[in-house]
Write a protein that holds these residues in place. Structure first.
Motif, PDB file in Angstrom:
ATOM      1  N   VAL A   1       0.849  -1.173   0.000  1.00  0.00           N
ATOM      2  CA  VAL A   1       0.000   0.000   0.000  1.00  0.00           C
ATOM      3  C   VAL A   1       0.891   1.231   0.000  1.00  0.00           C
ATOM      4  CG1 VAL A   1      -1.681   1.318   1.308  1.00  0.00           C
ATOM      5  CG2 VAL A   1      -1.820  -1.160   1.261  1.00  0.00           C
ATOM      6  N   VAL A   2       0.641   2.108  -0.922  1.00  0.00           N
ATOM      7  CA  VAL A   2       1.371   3.367  -0.998  1.00  0.00           C
ATOM      8  C   VAL A   2       0.398   4.486  -0.634  1.00  0.00           C
ATOM      9  CG1 VAL A   2       2.594   4.970  -2.492  1.00  0.00           C
ATOM     10  CG2 VAL A   2       2.900   2.511  -2.793  1.00  0.00           C
ATOM     11  N   VAL A   3       0.743   5.248   0.370  1.00  0.00           N
ATOM     12  CA  VAL A   3      -0.066   6.387   0.774  1.00  0.00           C
ATOM     13  C   VAL A   3       0.673   7.647   0.354  1.00  0.00           C
ATOM     14  CG1 VAL A   3      -1.098   7.628   2.697  1.00  0.00           C
ATOM     15  CG2 VAL A   3      -1.010   5.118   2.722  1.00  0.00           C
ATOM     16  N   THR A   4       0.008   8.452  -0.429  1.00  0.00           N
ATOM     17  CA  THR A   4       0.629   9.699  -0.876  1.00  0.00           C
ATOM     18  C   THR A   4      -0.015  10.867  -0.160  1.00  0.00           C
ATOM     19  OG1 THR A   4      -0.917   9.851  -2.710  1.00  0.00           O
ATOM     20  CG2 THR A   4       1.181   8.763  -3.136  1.00  0.00           C
ATOM     21  N   GLY A   5       0.735  11.956  -0.064  1.00  0.00           N
ATOM     22  CA  GLY A   5       0.242  13.140   0.634  1.00  0.00           C
ATOM     23  C   GLY A   5      -0.868  13.829  -0.106  1.00  0.00           C
ATOM     24  N   ILE A   6      -1.819  14.277   0.615  1.00  0.00           N
ATOM     25  CA  ILE A   6      -2.915  15.061   0.074  1.00  0.00           C
ATOM     26  C   ILE A   6      -2.749  16.482   0.592  1.00  0.00           C
ATOM     27  CG2 ILE A   6      -5.417  15.378   0.073  1.00  0.00           C
ATOM     28  CD1 ILE A   6      -5.656  12.362   0.513  1.00  0.00           C
ATOM     29  N   ALA A   7      -2.895  17.439  -0.308  1.00  0.00           N
ATOM     30  CA  ALA A   7      -2.765  18.834   0.101  1.00  0.00           C
ATOM     31  C   ALA A   7      -3.865  19.174   1.095  1.00  0.00           C
ATOM     32  CB  ALA A   7      -2.854  19.754  -1.109  1.00  0.00           C
ATOM     33  N   THR A   8      -3.478  19.793   2.188  1.00  0.00           N
ATOM     34  CA  THR A   8      -4.450  20.234   3.183  1.00  0.00           C
ATOM     35  C   THR A   8      -4.181  21.691   3.521  1.00  0.00           C
ATOM     36  OG1 THR A   8      -3.055  19.508   5.013  1.00  0.00           O
ATOM     37  CG2 THR A   8      -4.714  17.955   4.222  1.00  0.00           C
ATOM     38  N   ILE A   9      -5.227  22.369   3.930  1.00  0.00           N
ATOM     39  CA  ILE A   9      -5.084  23.760   4.334  1.00  0.00           C
ATOM     40  C   ILE A   9      -6.009  24.021   5.518  1.00  0.00           C
ATOM     41  CG2 ILE A   9      -6.778  24.534   2.632  1.00  0.00           C
ATOM     42  CD1 ILE A   9      -5.066  27.154   2.424  1.00  0.00           C
ATOM     43  N   PHE A  10      -5.487  24.724   6.495  1.00  0.00           N
ATOM     44  CA  PHE A  10      -6.274  25.187   7.635  1.00  0.00           C
ATOM     45  C   PHE A  10      -6.208  26.700   7.631  1.00  0.00           C
ATOM     46  CE2 PHE A  10      -6.206  26.960  11.923  1.00  0.00           C
ATOM     47  CZ  PHE A  10      -7.489  26.642  12.317  1.00  0.00           C
ATOM     48  N   VAL A  11      -7.360  27.335   7.576  1.00  0.00           N
ATOM     49  CA  VAL A  11      -7.425  28.792   7.541  1.00  0.00           C
ATOM     50  C   VAL A  11      -8.131  29.278   8.805  1.00  0.00           C
ATOM     51  CG1 VAL A  11      -8.186  30.813   6.246  1.00  0.00           C
ATOM     52  CG2 VAL A  11      -7.569  28.715   5.028  1.00  0.00           C
ATOM     53  N   PRO A  12      -7.428  30.016   9.664  1.00  0.00           N
ATOM     54  CA  PRO A  12      -8.074  30.527  10.873  1.00  0.00           C
ATOM     55  C   PRO A  12      -9.142  31.560  10.532  1.00  0.00           C
ATOM     56  CG  PRO A  12      -5.789  31.259  10.740  1.00  0.00           C
ATOM     57  CD  PRO A  12      -6.030  30.387   9.572  1.00  0.00           C
ATOM     58  N   SER A  13     -10.098  31.716  11.428  1.00  0.00           N
ATOM     59  CA  SER A  13     -11.182  32.666  11.179  1.00  0.00           C
ATOM     60  C   SER A  13     -10.939  34.019  11.843  1.00  0.00           C
ATOM     61  CB  SER A  13     -12.509  32.094  11.668  1.00  0.00           C
ATOM     62  OG  SER A  13     -12.430  31.800  13.038  1.00  0.00           O
ATOM     63  N   ALA A  14      -9.930  34.096  12.727  1.00  0.00           N
ATOM     64  CA  ALA A  14      -9.641  35.353  13.422  1.00  0.00           C
ATOM     65  C   ALA A  14      -8.195  35.350  13.899  1.00  0.00           C
ATOM     66  CB  ALA A  14     -10.580  35.537  14.608  1.00  0.00           C
ATOM     67  N   PHE A  15      -7.676  36.540  14.177  1.00  0.00           N
ATOM     68  CA  PHE A  15      -6.358  36.680  14.785  1.00  0.00           C
ATOM     69  C   PHE A  15      -6.318  37.964  15.590  1.00  0.00           C
ATOM     70  CE2 PHE A  15      -5.973  39.142  11.025  1.00  0.00           C
ATOM     71  CZ  PHE A  15      -4.878  39.966  11.110  1.00  0.00           C
ATOM     72  N   THR A  16      -5.324  38.060  16.483  1.00  0.00           N
ATOM     73  CA  THR A  16      -5.273  39.167  17.444  1.00  0.00           C
ATOM     74  C   THR A  16      -3.888  39.805  17.486  1.00  0.00           C
ATOM     75  OG1 THR A  16      -4.731  37.612  19.195  1.00  0.00           O
ATOM     76  CG2 THR A  16      -7.051  38.148  18.922  1.00  0.00           C
ATOM     77  N   PRO A  17      -3.592  40.711  16.574  1.00  0.00           N
ATOM     78  CA  PRO A  17      -2.284  41.371  16.576  1.00  0.00           C
ATOM     79  C   PRO A  17      -2.184  42.434  17.671  1.00  0.00           C
ATOM     80  CG  PRO A  17      -3.603  42.254  14.805  1.00  0.00           C
ATOM     81  CD  PRO A  17      -4.415  41.160  15.443  1.00  0.00           C
ATOM     82  N   SER A  18      -2.083  41.973  18.910  1.00  0.00           N
ATOM     83  CA  SER A  18      -2.114  42.890  20.046  1.00  0.00           C
ATOM     84  C   SER A  18      -0.765  43.053  20.740  1.00  0.00           C
ATOM     85  CB  SER A  18      -3.150  42.405  21.062  1.00  0.00           C
ATOM     86  OG  SER A  18      -2.846  41.094  21.477  1.00  0.00           O
ATOM     87  N   GLY A  19       0.283  42.415  20.215  1.00  0.00           N
ATOM     88  CA  GLY A  19       1.609  42.570  20.796  1.00  0.00           C
ATOM     89  C   GLY A  19       1.930  41.617  21.927  1.00  0.00           C
ATOM     90  N   ASP A  20       1.069  40.622  22.167  1.00  0.00           N
ATOM     91  CA  ASP A  20       1.332  39.679  23.258  1.00  0.00           C
ATOM     92  C   ASP A  20       2.027  38.399  22.780  1.00  0.00           C
ATOM     93  OD1 ASP A  20      -0.692  38.385  21.912  1.00  0.00           O
ATOM     94  OD2 ASP A  20      -2.076  38.316  23.602  1.00  0.00           O
ATOM     95  N   ASN A  21       2.442  38.367  21.519  1.00  0.00           N
ATOM     96  CA  ASN A  21       3.120  37.223  20.892  1.00  0.00           C
ATOM     97  C   ASN A  21       2.253  35.970  20.818  1.00  0.00           C
ATOM     98  OD1 ASN A  21       5.522  38.578  20.272  1.00  0.00           O
ATOM     99  ND2 ASN A  21       6.249  38.295  22.355  1.00  0.00           N
ATOM    100  N   LEU A  22       0.947  36.121  20.897  1.00  0.00           N
ATOM    101  CA  LEU A  22       0.012  35.012  20.723  1.00  0.00           C
ATOM    102  C   LEU A  22      -0.945  35.355  19.580  1.00  0.00           C
ATOM    103  CD1 LEU A  22      -0.914  34.391  24.466  1.00  0.00           C
ATOM    104  CD2 LEU A  22       0.623  33.017  23.052  1.00  0.00           C
ATOM    105  N   ASN A  23      -0.947  34.519  18.546  1.00  0.00           N
ATOM    106  CA  ASN A  23      -1.892  34.701  17.456  1.00  0.00           C
ATOM    107  C   ASN A  23      -1.741  36.071  16.786  1.00  0.00           C
ATOM    108  OD1 ASN A  23      -3.941  33.589  15.894  1.00  0.00           O
ATOM    109  ND2 ASN A  23      -5.571  34.399  17.191  1.00  0.00           N
ATOM    110  N   GLU A  24      -0.501  36.484  16.575  1.00  0.00           N
ATOM    111  CA  GLU A  24      -0.195  37.834  16.068  1.00  0.00           C
ATOM    112  C   GLU A  24      -0.455  38.017  14.574  1.00  0.00           C
ATOM    113  OE1 GLU A  24       0.961  40.607  17.851  1.00  0.00           O
ATOM    114  OE2 GLU A  24       0.424  39.361  19.540  1.00  0.00           O
ATOM    115  N   THR A  25      -0.384  36.938  13.793  1.00  0.00           N
ATOM    116  CA  THR A  25      -0.537  37.067  12.348  1.00  0.00           C
ATOM    117  C   THR A  25      -1.593  36.107  11.819  1.00  0.00           C
ATOM    118  OG1 THR A  25       1.209  35.453  11.897  1.00  0.00           O
ATOM    119  CG2 THR A  25       1.855  37.776  11.976  1.00  0.00           C
ATOM    120  N   PHE A  26      -2.166  36.487  10.693  1.00  0.00           N
ATOM    121  CA  PHE A  26      -3.078  35.614   9.966  1.00  0.00           C
ATOM    122  C   PHE A  26      -2.230  34.829   8.990  1.00  0.00           C
ATOM    123  CE2 PHE A  26      -5.689  35.016   6.100  1.00  0.00           C
ATOM    124  CZ  PHE A  26      -6.596  34.115   6.622  1.00  0.00           C
ATOM    125  N   MET A  27      -2.111  33.529   9.247  1.00  0.00           N
ATOM    126  CA  MET A  27      -1.265  32.702   8.408  1.00  0.00           C
ATOM    127  C   MET A  27      -1.877  31.304   8.301  1.00  0.00           C
ATOM    128  SD  MET A  27       2.860  32.145   8.432  1.00  0.00           S
ATOM    129  CE  MET A  27       2.953  31.963  10.177  1.00  0.00           C
TER     130      MET A  27
END
Length: 100
Positions: A1-27
């Motif tokens: 059995v050969v399993v090949t990679g499937i492209a996946t993407i996770f897109v966040p619905s929100a982010f908080t660029p508040s300077g606390d180094n948590l969730n600073e960018t939408f990526m």
């Protein structure tokens, strides 16, 4: 059995660029892709951010001139080509929530 990679993407619905180094960018997180591009627009269709780097560049919630934008909903368009050459396009909204 050969399993090949499937492209996946996770897109966040929100982010908080508040300077606390948590969730600073939408990526979004992607796997098994060959090409990537992302554009962020305001509600009037003005381009605010663009990148082709899926792993290091995230939108920090600012304008092209560097001014942090207000809390609002912004539109993203993401293009991905997987390792097999298949194209995918994703459109959606992201909410910017900051203390500013």
């Amino acid at each position: 059995v050969v399993v090949t990679g499937i492209a996946t993407i996770f897109v966040p619905s929100a982010f908080t660029p508040s300077g606390d180094n948590l969730n600073e960018t939408f990526m979004p997180r992607v796997t098994n892709m060959r090409e990537f591009s992302m554009k962020i627009y305001n509600r009037w269709g003005e381009l605010l951010y663009s990148t082709e780097n899926a792993y290091d560049d995230g939108w920090n919630g600012s304008t092209p001139s560097g001014k942090l934008l207000k809390n609002d909903v912004y539109v993203y368009k993401i293009y991905v080509k997987d390792i097999y050459g298949k194209d995918f396009e994703y459109f959606g909204n992201v909410t910017l929530m900051s203390d500013n």
